[in-house]
Design a protein around this motif. Structure first.
Motif, PDB file in Angstrom:
ATOM      1  N   VAL A 149      -2.642   6.119  -2.852  1.00 30.95           N
ATOM      2  CA  VAL A 149      -2.441   5.377  -1.721  1.00 30.95           C
ATOM      3  C   VAL A 149      -2.349   6.229  -0.464  1.00 30.95           C
ATOM      4  CG1 VAL A 149      -0.213   4.225  -0.682  1.00 30.95           C
ATOM      5  CG2 VAL A 149      -1.144   3.603  -2.931  1.00 30.95           C
ATOM      6  N   ALA A 150      -1.912   7.453  -0.542  1.00 31.25           N
ATOM      7  CA  ALA A 150      -1.805   8.591   0.712  1.00 31.25           C
ATOM      8  C   ALA A 150      -3.315   8.567   1.168  1.00 31.25           C
ATOM      9  CB  ALA A 150      -1.290   9.621   0.362  1.00 31.25           C
ATOM     10  N   VAL A 151      -4.115   8.788   0.388  1.00 31.00           N
ATOM     11  CA  VAL A 151      -5.645   8.977   0.728  1.00 31.00           C
ATOM     12  C   VAL A 151      -6.155   7.847   1.202  1.00 31.00           C
ATOM     13  CG1 VAL A 151      -8.154   9.621  -0.381  1.00 31.00           C
ATOM     14  CG2 VAL A 151      -5.815  11.159  -0.742  1.00 31.00           C
ATOM     15  N   ILE A 152      -6.197   6.754   0.590  1.00 33.71           N
ATOM     16  CA  ILE A 152      -6.738   5.527   0.857  1.00 33.71           C
ATOM     17  C   ILE A 152      -6.109   4.962   2.236  1.00 33.71           C
ATOM     18  CG2 ILE A 152      -6.998   2.964   0.461  1.00 33.71           C
ATOM     19  CD1 ILE A 152      -8.711   4.935  -1.072  1.00 33.71           C
ATOM     20  N   THR A 153      -4.759   4.934   2.331  1.00 28.45           N
ATOM     21  CA  THR A 153      -4.300   4.691   3.835  1.00 28.45           C
ATOM     22  C   THR A 153      -4.572   5.462   4.891  1.00 28.45           C
ATOM     23  OG1 THR A 153      -2.271   3.725   2.220  1.00 28.45           O
ATOM     24  CG2 THR A 153      -2.109   3.859   4.700  1.00 28.45           C
TER      25      THR A 153
END
Length: 169
Positions: A149-153
């Motif tokens: 989620v951190a990378v995608i967001t």
């Protein structure tokens, strides 16, 4: 411009959102421990979904910050630090909760049907086996979901990535 990723305000924010993610994860985990049934093991994955929502909300809030909106790497680092904090706090909560439900956690006596309706290969022999099963989900699944989620967001929320400034570490 100096890097605000490790200043006091951001470290407090990592702790608070990590605590929020850990508490959201621990609510379904407590229901699993109270129900004492193997078929309710999916409660842990519902908790991981709630953990993901908290990390997503934290990373999404960084879009409007002047330093972070210009640097996707800084947003990603903030999300990963919040994920690590949340995993550490949720692991501590898991240990305390399992110890509260099973006071003889580290006994060497085999327990019969500690988790009801479990298949023979999934039935924990000792009370500590259940702790390791839950900690496995807590650490591995929550870390992978939080990092994803951190990378995608951080990268998908950027409107113009061609003008991304490098993050100073």
């Amino acid at each position: 411009m100096r890097n605000p990723t490790f200043d006091r305000r951001h470290l407090t924010e990592y702790f608070l959102f990590g605590l929020l993610a850990a508490v959201l994860y621990s609510i379904p985990m407590e229901f699993f421990l109270a129900s004492d049934r193997y078929e309710n093991f999916y409660y842990l994955y519902i908790g991981s979904g709630l953990f993901m929502v908290a990390i997503f909300y934290h990373t999404f809030r960084l879009i409007d910050r002047p330093y972070d909106k210009n640097r996707a790497v800084s947003m990603m680092m903030s999300g990963l630090l919040t994920t690590i904090t949340g995993v550490i706090i949720s692991s501590i909560i898991v240990f305390i909760s399992v110890f509260a439900f099973f006071p003889d956690l580290f006994s060497t006596h085999q327990v019969v049907d500690m988790v009801q309706d479990a298949p023979a290969t999934g039935q924990p022999k000792y009370p500590s086996d259940l702790l390791f099963m839950i900690l496995g989900v807590t650490i591995i699944v929550n870390m992978l979901i939080g990092a994803f989620v951190a990378v995608i967001t951080s990268y998908a929320s950027k409107r113009d990535q061609t003008r991304d400034k490098p993050a100073v570490i």
